[in-house]
Design an enzyme around this catalytic site. Structure first.
Site, PDB file in Angstrom:
ATOM      1  N   HIS A 342      31.717 -46.009   7.539  1.00  0.00           N
ATOM      2  CA  HIS A 342      32.760 -45.569   8.478  1.00  0.00           C
ATOM      3  C   HIS A 342      32.387 -46.056   9.871  1.00  0.00           C
ATOM      4  CE1 HIS A 342      35.394 -42.860  10.747  1.00  0.00           C
ATOM      5  NE2 HIS A 342      36.099 -42.777   9.634  1.00  0.00           N
ATOM      6  N   ASP A 400      37.819 -41.247   1.742  1.00  0.00           N
ATOM      7  CA  ASP A 400      38.638 -41.992   0.778  1.00  0.00           C
ATOM      8  C   ASP A 400      37.984 -42.126  -0.581  1.00  0.00           C
ATOM      9  OD1 ASP A 400      40.720 -42.492   2.564  1.00  0.00           O
ATOM     10  OD2 ASP A 400      39.500 -44.019   3.535  1.00  0.00           O
TER      11      ASP A 400
HETATM   12  N1  ACO Z   1      29.701 -51.912   1.347  1.00  0.00           N
HETATM   13  C1  ACO Z   1      28.687 -52.786   1.580  1.00  0.00           C
HETATM   14  N2  ACO Z   1      28.222 -53.092   2.794  1.00  0.00           N
HETATM   15  C2  ACO Z   1      28.822 -52.489   3.850  1.00  0.00           C
HETATM   16  C3  ACO Z   1      29.875 -51.570   3.681  1.00  0.00           C
HETATM   17  C4  ACO Z   1      30.304 -51.278   2.376  1.00  0.00           C
HETATM   18  N3  ACO Z   1      31.298 -50.418   2.160  1.00  0.00           N
HETATM   19  N4  ACO Z   1      30.284 -51.134   4.898  1.00  0.00           N
HETATM   20  C5  ACO Z   1      29.514 -51.759   5.802  1.00  0.00           C
HETATM   21  N5  ACO Z   1      28.630 -52.573   5.168  1.00  0.00           N
HETATM   22  C6  ACO Z   1      27.583 -53.353   5.811  1.00  0.00           C
HETATM   23  C7  ACO Z   1      28.171 -54.583   6.489  1.00  0.00           C
HETATM   24  O1  ACO Z   1      28.173 -55.705   5.622  1.00  0.00           O
HETATM   25  C8  ACO Z   1      27.246 -54.767   7.664  1.00  0.00           C
HETATM   26  O2  ACO Z   1      26.072 -55.395   7.191  1.00  0.00           O
HETATM   27  P1  ACO Z   1      25.235 -56.383   8.153  1.00  0.00           P
HETATM   28  O3  ACO Z   1      24.782 -55.522   9.313  1.00  0.00           O
HETATM   29  O4  ACO Z   1      24.131 -56.848   7.277  1.00  0.00           O
HETATM   30  O5  ACO Z   1      26.195 -57.450   8.566  1.00  0.00           O
HETATM   31  C9  ACO Z   1      26.875 -53.341   8.046  1.00  0.00           C
HETATM   32  O6  ACO Z   1      27.028 -52.561   6.842  1.00  0.00           O
HETATM   33  C10 ACO Z   1      27.737 -52.770   9.158  1.00  0.00           C
HETATM   34  O7  ACO Z   1      29.109 -52.939   8.776  1.00  0.00           O
HETATM   35  P2  ACO Z   1      30.318 -53.065   9.818  1.00  0.00           P
HETATM   36  O8  ACO Z   1      31.498 -53.616   9.112  1.00  0.00           O
HETATM   37  O9  ACO Z   1      29.832 -53.773  11.028  1.00  0.00           O
HETATM   38  O10 ACO Z   1      30.540 -51.560  10.169  1.00  0.00           O
HETATM   39  P3  ACO Z   1      31.823 -50.975  10.833  1.00  0.00           P
HETATM   40  O11 ACO Z   1      31.421 -49.665  11.385  1.00  0.00           O
HETATM   41  O12 ACO Z   1      32.483 -51.916  11.744  1.00  0.00           O
HETATM   42  O13 ACO Z   1      32.823 -50.802   9.583  1.00  0.00           O
HETATM   43  C11 ACO Z   1      34.058 -49.916   7.782  1.00  0.00           C
HETATM   44  C12 ACO Z   1      33.185 -49.620   9.024  1.00  0.00           C
HETATM   45  C13 ACO Z   1      35.168 -50.906   8.125  1.00  0.00           C
HETATM   46  C14 ACO Z   1      34.709 -48.608   7.331  1.00  0.00           C
HETATM   47  C15 ACO Z   1      33.150 -50.489   6.671  1.00  0.00           C
HETATM   48  O14 ACO Z   1      32.097 -49.604   6.394  1.00  0.00           O
HETATM   49  C16 ACO Z   1      33.929 -50.802   5.391  1.00  0.00           C
HETATM   50  O15 ACO Z   1      34.519 -51.874   5.284  1.00  0.00           O
HETATM   51  N6  ACO Z   1      33.957 -49.851   4.416  1.00  0.00           N
HETATM   52  C17 ACO Z   1      34.725 -50.036   3.206  1.00  0.00           C
HETATM   53  C18 ACO Z   1      36.187 -49.724   3.491  1.00  0.00           C
HETATM   54  C19 ACO Z   1      36.475 -48.253   3.644  1.00  0.00           C
HETATM   55  O16 ACO Z   1      36.020 -47.426   2.851  1.00  0.00           O
HETATM   56  N7  ACO Z   1      37.258 -47.908   4.673  1.00  0.00           N
HETATM   57  C20 ACO Z   1      37.649 -46.510   4.922  1.00  0.00           C
HETATM   58  C21 ACO Z   1      37.151 -46.038   6.240  1.00  0.00           C
HETATM   59  S1  ACO Z   1      37.605 -44.338   6.431  1.00  0.00           S
HETATM   60  C22 ACO Z   1      39.154 -44.315   7.088  1.00  0.00           C
HETATM   61  O17 ACO Z   1      39.614 -45.225   7.711  1.00  0.00           O
HETATM   62  C23 ACO Z   1      39.994 -43.069   6.879  1.00  0.00           C
END
Ligand code: ACO
Length: 465
Positions: A342, A400
């Site tokens: 998140h 979610d």
């Molecule tokens: N699975 C695997 N790796 C992940 C995941 C995941 N679900 N989420 C983040 N990471 C990793 C990224 O690859 C990144 O790795 P790195 O540092 O080696 O490049 C690191 O964790 C940080 O990720 P970011 O995308 O920079 O984190 P951010 O805070 O911007 O993104 C997000 C948050 C978009 C929710 C992300 O965790 C994601 O895509 N999750 C899956 C989608 C999801 O469940 N969304 C619902 C959010 S809740 C809502 O909106 C109600």
């Protein structure tokens, strides 16, 4: 040249007489800030000129540097794509501590509200700031349940959509169209009209969402029933048919009511910021909420529970989990564990805990034992929470992760998931919209930009290009 000059800018922060340093430096195109100390007044040093800005403290959370006079004083803008470090407003409604996994509505923890309150009472709390007295609750509930019908003419809108239209497409259109029906509540400067518009939106959203569902099924619309409570009425409008008596399970109605509470507000998220920005121009509330619905529809926002459910179905069985964990950890694979991670929560999403328990309650009530999706979800969560990759990156299940399984078990198709989210979030949108209009410091939202396009150039005629 200007950009070159700004590359290694030394900025100083000071409070009273004490000076502290913040160094801004470029690292792979990103500006990082290392802060040694945080005091009350912030000073900015740009090319040997010093400027002072007020540091404002909230009741909880980080303080903010009030840079509203920055451009006037320095001729510079700030640059913050995605607003990751920018507070766009002052708010008293919802507080999130992402590191600790805390979510408060008007000071009350989300898990307490989900357990002790109901959606209508929580709506009152979010809108007014206080829990209602018995009389206030009765008046509010009556008002909400007596505005559930929509204008008959509105039904014609539904018939204008294709039968396979996505419910969110229908909701964007129909909610936006409400302003064509309720002229008496579009003057945003009149507090009474604002109150009526807010109540209308909250009351009619279940009817509008249920009609979108019925339309997609090719079934007749079911009119609201004022004798049922808010959530039971919604379930009845979704699942009743004229040919058979409909029984609403109190356990399912209570579970959905909890889900509505969990989704009611989440401070300045993308759709709420959209509602605020849209209405900052003085747009009427129905148009502004329609803008919020459009934003919520995106897969990175409201559409994530659908993606999480699809992923669980794709995994299919517990023995396939390691394969998907490996894919999620592979930097060269775009696959992510949906329902994990998140932007704000770097701890267990407090809503996910309630959601997990609610999921169990619903499956038990419906007699779904050993649901393969739930088995996959529980095992996946266990494995991920103990895996170094997820632990180090603070990736925990979000709301979610379990909501898709729960809503599917209740009988909702995936296309309705975001519509249910929109129904609940309408309360937060209305509360935030009202707060914005009442805030004298709010002006029309107008972000700035870092222009990297062409400098001025001369038009050349078509035949010489
Ligand atoms: N699975 C695997 N790796 C992940 C995941 C995941 N679900 N989420 C983040 N990471 C990793 C990224 O690859 C990144 O790795 P790195 O540092 O080696 O490049 C690191 O964790 C940080 O990720 P970011 O995308 O920079 O984190 P951010 O805070 O911007 O993104 C997000 C948050 C978009 C929710 C992300 O965790 C994601 O895509 N999750 C899956 C989608 C999801 O469940 N969304 C619902 C959010 S809740 C809502 O909106 C109600």
């Amino acid at each position: 040249m200007k950009n070159e000059n700004q590359k290694n800018t030394l900025v100083s922060l000071f409070r009273k007489t004490k000076i502290i340093s913040i160094r801004l430096y470029r690292h792979k195109g990103k500006i990082s800030v290392s802060k040694k100390e945080n005091l009350n007044t912030a000073g900015l040093n740009i090319k040997n000129e010093s400027y002072g800005f007020e540091l404002k403290d909230g009741t909880l959370g980080p303080s903010v540097i009030d840079i509203s006079s920055l451009y006037g004083e320095t001729g510079q803008f700030t640059y913050d794509p995605g607003f990751t470090s920018t507070a766009s407003c002052e708010s008293k409604i919802t507080y999130i501590d992402g590191e600790k996994g805390i979510l408060l509505y008007r000071g009350y923890p989300i898990d307490e509200l989900a357990e002790e309150s109901n959606f209508v009472e929580t709506a009152y709390l979010l809108l007014s700031g206080e829990l209602p007295t018995k009389e206030e609750y009765q008046e509010f509930e009556l008002a909400i349940t007596h505005h559930t019908m929509v204008h008959e003419q509105l039904i014609k809108f539904y018939n204008g959509f294709r039968s396979d239209a996505h419910p969110m497409a229908i909701m964007c259109g129909v909610v936006g169209a409400l302003s064509a029906f309720y002229h008496d509540s579009t003057d945003v400067n009149d507090p009474h009209q604002r109150m009526i518009a807010g109540r209308r939106l909250i009351a009619k959203m279940p009817t509008i969402a249920a009609m979108a569902f019925k339309f997609s099924l090719g079934q007749p619309f079911v009119y609201p029933n004022n004798e049922l409570d808010y959530t039971a009425n919604f379930l009845n409008m979704c699942f009743a048919v004229p040919a058979a008596k409909n029984q609403i399970s109190p356990t399912i109605a209570r579970a959905l009511d909890k889900i509505f509470i969990l989704h009611a507000d989440h401070e300045q998220n993308a759709s709420t910021s959209t509602v605020r920005l849209a209405s900052s121009s003085g747009a009427n509330p129905f148009a502004a909420i329609a803008a919020g619905i459009a934003c919520l529809w995106g897969p990175a926002h409201g559409g994530a529970n659908e993606a999480a459910l699809n992923m669980l179905m794709e995994i299919g069985s517990v023995d396939k989990i390691p394969e998907f964990i490996k894919k999620a950890k592979d930097k060269n694979d775009p696959f992510r564990l949906m329902g994990f991670g998140h932007r704000v929560y770097k701890n267990y999403d407090p809503r996910a805990k309630v959601m997990q328990a609610t999921c169990h309650e619903v499956l038990k009530e419906l007699g779904i034992v050993d649901d393969p999706l739930l088995q996959v979800a529980l095992e996946l969560e266990k494995i991920a929470l103990n895996d170094d990759y997820f632990v180090e990156k603070k990736l925990y299940p979000n709301i979610d992760f379990y909501s898709g399984i729960t809503l599917k078990a209740m009988g909702f198709p995936t296309t309705m998931f975001t519509a249910l989210f929109a129904l609940a979030r309408t309360v937060g949108w209305v509360a935030q919209w009202n707060e914005m209009i009442e805030d004298p410091s709010q002006r029309i939202g107008r972000p700035r930009q870092l222009y990297t396009g062409y400098d001025r150039r001369k038009y050349s005629k078509l035949d010489v290009r």
